[in-house]
Design a protein around this motif. Structure first.
Motif, mmCIF file in Angstrom:
data_model
loop_
_atom_site.group_PDB
_atom_site.id
_atom_site.type_symbol
_atom_site.label_atom_id
_atom_site.label_comp_id
_atom_site.label_asym_id
_atom_site.label_seq_id
_atom_site.Cartn_x
_atom_site.Cartn_y
_atom_site.Cartn_z
ATOM 1 N N MET A 144 0.803 -1.211 0.000
ATOM 2 C CA MET A 144 0.000 0.000 0.000
ATOM 3 C C MET A 144 0.845 1.274 0.000
ATOM 4 S SD MET A 144 -2.979 0.596 -0.455
ATOM 5 C CE MET A 144 -4.574 0.319 0.187
ATOM 6 N N LYS A 145 1.986 1.288 0.693
ATOM 7 C CA LYS A 145 2.835 2.485 0.740
ATOM 8 C C LYS A 145 3.402 2.803 -0.639
ATOM 9 C CE LYS A 145 4.372 2.773 5.483
ATOM 10 N NZ LYS A 145 5.517 2.897 6.359
ATOM 11 N N LYS A 146 3.854 1.787 -1.361
ATOM 12 C CA LYS A 146 4.403 2.013 -2.703
ATOM 13 C C LYS A 146 3.315 2.485 -3.654
ATOM 14 C CE LYS A 146 8.358 -1.071 -2.568
ATOM 15 N NZ LYS A 146 8.974 -2.253 -3.146
ATOM 16 N N ALA A 147 2.135 1.928 -3.552
ATOM 17 C CA ALA A 147 1.021 2.329 -4.405
ATOM 18 C C ALA A 147 0.642 3.783 -4.133
ATOM 19 C CB ALA A 147 -0.178 1.411 -4.185
ATOM 20 N N ASN A 148 0.579 4.168 -2.857
ATOM 21 C CA ASN A 148 0.252 5.553 -2.505
ATOM 22 C C ASN A 148 1.319 6.518 -3.011
ATOM 23 O OD1 ASN A 148 -2.140 4.882 -1.295
ATOM 24 N ND2 ASN A 148 -1.298 4.821 0.783
ATOM 25 N N LEU A 149 2.586 6.134 -2.895
ATOM 26 C CA LEU A 149 3.683 6.972 -3.369
ATOM 27 C C LEU A 149 3.588 7.156 -4.886
ATOM 28 C CD1 LEU A 149 6.274 8.535 -2.798
ATOM 29 C CD2 LEU A 149 7.528 6.388 -3.082
ATOM 30 N N LEU A 150 3.290 6.078 -5.600
ATOM 31 C CA LEU A 150 3.156 6.150 -7.051
ATOM 32 C C LEU A 150 1.996 7.074 -7.437
ATOM 33 C CD1 LEU A 150 4.052 5.222 -9.833
ATOM 34 C CD2 LEU A 150 2.539 3.260 -9.581
ATOM 35 N N ILE A 151 0.877 6.951 -6.769
ATOM 36 C CA ILE A 151 -0.276 7.811 -7.032
ATOM 37 C C ILE A 151 0.074 9.260 -6.738
ATOM 38 C CG2 ILE A 151 -2.616 8.399 -6.253
ATOM 39 C CD1 ILE A 151 -3.051 5.343 -5.921
ATOM 40 N N PHE A 152 0.782 9.514 -5.643
ATOM 41 C CA PHE A 152 1.186 10.863 -5.268
ATOM 42 C C PHE A 152 2.094 11.473 -6.342
ATOM 43 C CE2 PHE A 152 4.169 13.757 -3.119
ATOM 44 C CZ PHE A 152 3.260 14.708 -2.670
ATOM 45 N N ILE A 153 3.062 10.713 -6.816
ATOM 46 C CA ILE A 153 3.994 11.188 -7.841
ATOM 47 C C ILE A 153 3.242 11.500 -9.142
ATOM 48 C CG2 ILE A 153 5.905 10.492 -9.348
ATOM 49 C CD1 ILE A 153 7.064 9.020 -6.891
ATOM 50 N N LEU A 154 2.326 10.631 -9.535
ATOM 51 C CA LEU A 154 1.538 10.870 -10.742
ATOM 52 C C LEU A 154 0.651 12.106 -10.596
ATOM 53 C CD1 LEU A 154 0.527 7.234 -11.735
ATOM 54 C CD2 LEU A 154 2.153 8.732 -12.900
ATOM 55 N N LEU A 155 0.098 12.303 -9.424
ATOM 56 C CA LEU A 155 -0.737 13.465 -9.163
ATOM 57 C C LEU A 155 0.078 14.753 -9.265
ATOM 58 C CD1 LEU A 155 -3.501 14.572 -8.306
ATOM 59 C CD2 LEU A 155 -2.746 14.332 -5.944
ATOM 60 N N ILE A 156 1.262 14.782 -8.658
ATOM 61 C CA ILE A 156 2.135 15.960 -8.729
ATOM 62 C C ILE A 156 2.528 16.245 -10.172
ATOM 63 C CG2 ILE A 156 4.410 16.874 -8.086
ATOM 64 C CD1 ILE A 156 2.368 16.931 -5.814
ATOM 65 N N PHE A 157 2.910 15.204 -10.905
ATOM 66 C CA PHE A 157 3.288 15.367 -12.307
ATOM 67 C C PHE A 157 2.120 15.937 -13.112
ATOM 68 C CE2 PHE A 157 3.627 13.715 -16.658
ATOM 69 C CZ PHE A 157 4.825 14.297 -17.019
ATOM 70 N N SER A 158 0.916 15.452 -12.871
ATOM 71 C CA SER A 158 -0.275 15.941 -13.580
ATOM 72 C C SER A 158 -0.540 17.405 -13.273
ATOM 73 C CB SER A 158 -1.500 15.104 -13.196
ATOM 74 O OG SER A 158 -1.318 13.774 -13.582
ATOM 75 N N ILE A 159 -0.422 17.793 -12.014
ATOM 76 C CA ILE A 159 -0.650 19.183 -11.625
ATOM 77 C C ILE A 159 0.361 20.106 -12.279
ATOM 78 C CG2 ILE A 159 -0.567 20.793 -9.673
ATOM 79 C CD1 ILE A 159 -1.840 18.515 -7.986
ATOM 80 N N ILE A 160 1.623 19.704 -12.279
ATOM 81 C CA ILE A 160 2.672 20.514 -12.916
ATOM 82 C C ILE A 160 2.406 20.654 -14.413
ATOM 83 C CG2 ILE A 160 5.124 20.556 -13.534
ATOM 84 C CD1 ILE A 160 5.663 19.335 -10.735
ATOM 85 N N SER A 161 1.983 19.575 -15.054
ATOM 86 C CA SER A 161 1.690 19.614 -16.493
ATOM 87 C C SER A 161 0.545 20.555 -16.794
ATOM 88 C CB SER A 161 1.347 18.214 -17.001
ATOM 89 O OG SER A 161 2.445 17.362 -16.850
ATOM 90 N N ILE A 162 -0.508 20.510 -15.996
ATOM 91 C CA ILE A 162 -1.668 21.378 -16.210
ATOM 92 C C ILE A 162 -1.287 22.839 -15.998
ATOM 93 C CG2 ILE A 162 -3.935 22.014 -15.285
ATOM 94 C CD1 ILE A 162 -4.368 18.961 -14.836
ATOM 95 N N ILE A 163 -0.528 23.124 -14.948
ATOM 96 C CA ILE A 163 -0.105 24.499 -14.678
ATOM 97 C C ILE A 163 0.734 25.038 -15.828
ATOM 98 C CG2 ILE A 163 1.373 25.923 -13.193
ATOM 99 C CD1 ILE A 163 0.352 24.239 -10.817
ATOM 100 N N SER A 164 1.621 24.215 -16.375
ATOM 101 C CA SER A 164 2.492 24.680 -17.462
ATOM 102 C C SER A 164 1.702 25.055 -18.712
ATOM 103 C CB SER A 164 3.556 23.643 -17.787
ATOM 104 O OG SER A 164 2.976 22.524 -18.418
ATOM 105 N N LEU A 165 0.524 24.465 -18.905
ATOM 106 C CA LEU A 165 -0.311 24.818 -20.052
ATOM 107 C C LEU A 165 -0.830 26.247 -19.970
ATOM 108 C CD1 LEU A 165 -2.471 21.593 -20.486
ATOM 109 C CD2 LEU A 165 -0.658 22.404 -21.988
#
Length: 115
Positions: A4-25
């Motif tokens: 569960m910890k690795k899955a949560n970390l992966l989701i967190f990283i994907l979420l941060i990456f998505s937010i950064i991508s949206i902001i850059s647009l």
């Protein structure tokens, strides 16, 4: 199976990456510096915007014939004449920001503002 910890970390990283991508647009891409015209994927004109004068008109020969575009200071660039049947490139109006383009597919002409 992932714990569960690795899955949560992966989701967190994907979420941060998505937010950064949206902001850059939505961040400003900087002021356009060049007018670039391509015909059939070949660059036929590259001109610094500082060298354009308001009211300047340019003829560009596409696959169907001559198109004419105009630069108006404070408004940008727009097509004023095209041999294409639907005139979508003319109806598009002005472009004035980096990355914006006027595309005339039937005449194979692309006008872009670049940094």
């Amino acid at each position: 199976m992932m714990n569960m910890k690795k899955a949560n970390l992966l989701i967190f990283i994907l979420l941060i990456f998505s937010i950064i991508s949206i902001i850059s647009l939505f961040l400003p891409k900087g002021e356009a510096k060049f007018l670039v015209v391509q015909v059939e994927n070949r660059e036929v004109l590259r001109k610094p915007l500082t060298k354009l004068k308001s009211g300047d008109k340019y003829k560009v020969k596409g696959s169907l014939g001559d198109g004419i575009f105009e630069y108006i200071e404070g408004r940008g660039v727009h097509m004023i004449s095209s041999p294409c049947p639907d005139k979508i490139c003319i109806k598009q109006g002005f472009i004035n920001k980096t990355g914006e383009s006027i595309v005339c597919l039937p005449n194979r002409v692309i006008i872009t503002l670049e940094r």
